[in-house]
Design a protein around this motif. Structure first.
Motif, short mmCIF file in Angstrom:
data_model
loop_
_atom_site.label_atom_id
_atom_site.label_comp_id
_atom_site.label_asym_id
_atom_site.label_seq_id
_atom_site.Cartn_x
_atom_site.Cartn_y
_atom_site.Cartn_z
N GLU A 22 4.14 -8.07 -6.60
CA GLU A 22 5.21 -7.16 -6.19
C GLU A 22 4.91 -5.73 -6.66
O GLU A 22 5.13 -4.77 -5.92
N LYS A 37 2.33 -4.20 -4.42
CA LYS A 37 2.92 -3.88 -3.12
C LYS A 37 3.72 -2.59 -3.20
O LYS A 37 3.62 -1.71 -2.34
N GLU A 67 3.19 1.07 -1.33
CA GLU A 67 4.24 1.73 -0.56
C GLU A 67 4.45 3.17 -1.03
O GLU A 67 4.67 4.07 -0.23
#
Length: 155
Positions: A74, A77, A81
């Motif tokens: 996570e 990720k 982003e």
């Protein structure tokens, strides 16, 4: 003879496990804890009237490792982003220098076409104020003198 040989081989296998110390046992109030020294599995064993039964203890480390892996994925990720959402940075030299401003001092307000002017008092107004102050001072001194005479006369 085959049965005896098969039995002997099974006994030799069990003995070799015990001799190598594969299982470490620790007593509990209602049974024992069994540690498999080869795999690291832990079990609780108890005698339930019909025989001994061993149940595997849940491995918290596996759950923690899974959670750590999920959080790392996570995190990666979210970093990706953020990189894509960022505006591109400016590279190279800027032609004009940036204006120098002091961030601690507020910038003065500039009013367009509207100026506030405060007229100064005239000489006549100043004379009136001075005469008022002179009269107030004389009256204060007179009051102080009268009080001093009254106190001196009564004592």
């Amino acid at each position: 003879m085959l049965c005896v040989c098969g039995n002997g081989a099974a006994n030799a296998e069990v003995k070799s496990d015990g001799e190598n110390g594969r299982f470490a046992l620790s007593p509990l109030s209602d049974g024992v804890i069994r540690l498999d020294t080869r795999t690291g599995d832990v079990s609780t064993c108890s005698n339930s009237g019909t025989g001994w039964a061993c149940y595997a203890v849940p491995d918290e480390r596996a759950a923690l490792d899974a959670e750590i892996g999920r959080l790392q994925a996570e995190n990666e990720k979210l970093k990706a982003e953020l990189l894509t959402a960022r505006e591109p940075t400016v590279t190279g030299k800027i032609d004009e220098p940036l204006p120098k401003t002091d961030s601690l001092k507020p910038e003065p307000k500039v009013e367009s076409e509207r100026k506030i002017e405060i007229p100064l008092p005239s000489d006549r107004d100043m004379d009136r104020v001075m005469s008022f102050l002179e009269q107030a001072w004389r009256r204060l001194v007179d009051v102080a003198n009268r009080m001093q005479k009254d106190i001196a006369g009564k004592i």
